[in-house]
Design a protein around this motif. Sequence first.
Motif, PDB file in Angstrom:
ATOM      1  N   ILE A   5       0.849  -1.210   0.000  1.00 37.42           N
ATOM      2  CA  ILE A   5       0.000   0.000   0.000  1.00 37.42           C
ATOM      3  C   ILE A   5       0.879   1.252   0.000  1.00 37.42           C
ATOM      4  N   LYS A  32     -13.526  17.478   2.958  1.00 37.63           N
ATOM      5  CA  LYS A  32     -12.438  17.606   3.933  1.00 37.63           C
ATOM      6  C   LYS A  32     -12.730  18.737   4.921  1.00 37.63           C
ATOM      7  N   CYS A  51      -2.695   9.362   8.532  1.00 41.23           N
ATOM      8  CA  CYS A  51      -2.654   9.064   7.093  1.00 41.23           C
ATOM      9  C   CYS A  51      -2.789  10.375   6.314  1.00 41.23           C
ATOM     10  N   LEU A  57      -5.897  17.762   5.018  1.00 43.52           N
ATOM     11  CA  LEU A  57      -6.613  17.900   6.299  1.00 43.52           C
ATOM     12  C   LEU A  57      -5.730  18.575   7.343  1.00 43.52           C
ATOM     13  N   ASP A  75       2.111   9.793   8.293  1.00 43.67           N
ATOM     14  CA  ASP A  75       1.861   8.943   7.120  1.00 43.67           C
ATOM     15  C   ASP A  75       3.077   8.039   6.927  1.00 43.67           C
ATOM     16  N   PHE A  76       2.865   6.855   6.287  1.00 37.27           N
ATOM     17  CA  PHE A  76       4.047   6.013   6.061  1.00 37.27           C
ATOM     18  C   PHE A  76       4.676   6.216   4.685  1.00 37.27           C
ATOM     19  N   LEU A  80       4.649  11.076  -0.355  1.00 36.79           N
ATOM     20  CA  LEU A  80       3.517  11.986  -0.096  1.00 36.79           C
ATOM     21  C   LEU A  80       3.870  12.982   1.006  1.00 36.79           C
ATOM     22  N   GLY A 102       5.314   7.539   9.933  1.00 35.63           N
ATOM     23  CA  GLY A 102       4.968   6.548  10.952  1.00 35.63           C
ATOM     24  C   GLY A 102       3.798   5.698  10.515  1.00 35.63           C
ATOM     25  N   ALA A 104       0.100   4.093  11.228  1.00 40.06           N
ATOM     26  CA  ALA A 104      -1.156   4.345  11.946  1.00 40.06           C
ATOM     27  C   ALA A 104      -1.502   3.198  12.905  1.00 40.06           C
ATOM     28  N   LEU A 105      -0.849   2.051  12.723  1.00 41.01           N
ATOM     29  CA  LEU A 105      -1.135   0.897  13.582  1.00 41.01           C
ATOM     30  C   LEU A 105      -0.201   0.850  14.792  1.00 41.01           C
ATOM     31  N   ASN A 125      -7.560   1.936   3.899  1.00 40.22           N
ATOM     32  CA  ASN A 125      -6.269   1.459   3.393  1.00 40.22           C
ATOM     33  C   ASN A 125      -5.405   0.760   4.436  1.00 40.22           C
ATOM     34  N   VAL A 126      -5.777   0.868   5.726  1.00 42.35           N
ATOM     35  CA  VAL A 126      -4.931   0.216   6.730  1.00 42.35           C
ATOM     36  C   VAL A 126      -5.215  -1.287   6.739  1.00 42.35           C
TER      37      VAL A 126
END
Length: 229
Positions: A5, A32, A51, A57, A75-76, A80, A102, A104-105, A125-126
């Motif tokens: 992803i 948004k 994310c 946002l 975000d990982f 982006l 980082g 999100a999990l 998406n996670v």
Amino acid sequence: MNQEICDIFDRIAPVYDELNNWLSLGQHRIWKEMTVKWSGAKPGDTCLDLCCGSGDLAFRLARYVGTMGQVYGVDFSPKLLAVAQVRAQGQYPEPAIAWIQGDALNLPFNANYFDAGTMGYGLRNVKDIPRSLEELHRVLKPGGKAAILDFHRPKNQQIRAFQQWYLNNIVVPLAQQMGFKEEYAYINPSLDRFPTGQEQVGLAREVGFTSVTHYPIANDMMGVLVVNK
Ligand SMILES: C/C(=C\Cc1cc(O)c2ccccc2c1O)CCC[C@H](C)CCC[C@H](C)CCCC(C)C
Ligand SMILES: C[S@@+](CC[C@H](N)C(=O)[O-])C[C@H]1O[C@@H](n2cnc3c(N)ncnc32)[C@H](O)[C@@H]1O
């Protein structure tokens, strides 16, 4: 971390903002704005945009919290995040946003740290939705609030058919012209697997959120899950 992803979003980073503007006919900005409003962010708050991608946002949150507040965008996808950073540097004064690579999990924050949070098109998406909600619950302060924006499968079958037609016949072909057919073809099946608004409400309650509401927007083609700790 879900490398597959992350790679999709790294690849589309150069066209991400432009395609969202064209493909939603600018509507994503309204969705948004509603999300940030429903997050309850206010001047002086410490806020999290999970994310965050290219930062849409996070930039809005920064306007709400003002100079006395602080925003963290997580975000990982390094590509982006780089787009978000360049956008921030192009603003004067530069908004007080810390861009953090980082997962999100597994969030790199202490418990009870944030007053408010947002997540735009991240939950679908996670890899592990309950885990992601659990992490959000952990880092929000008691009384803290978050708003989670994503696609939604409309209950009305005609609107659902239109949504699928639009994704398959407008979104994918346009993305194909820019060399990103497979990446955008991923949206439709990911939406098929995504819990409905009411299922999302159940998942959020299970991880401990007290007051939880799902608001359908854009004719039920999108939704905002609002959660309170
Ligand atoms: C900002 C939007 C989506 C972000 C987004 C989310 C993903 O999960 C992706 C996965 C893979 C590639 C890209 C993305 C991605 O960009 C929402 C707006 C963009 C949509 C592509 C447009 C979808 C429009 C609605 C289905 C119908 C709206 C119809 C109306 C006539 C505008
Ligand atoms: C569709 S984009 C949304 C970006 C932005 N929030 C917006 O609304 O435009 C989804 C983002 O989620 C990020 N993402 C997906 N899973 C993640 C995870 N486990 N941890 C951190 N970021 C993740 C991706 O890298 C991507 O930037």
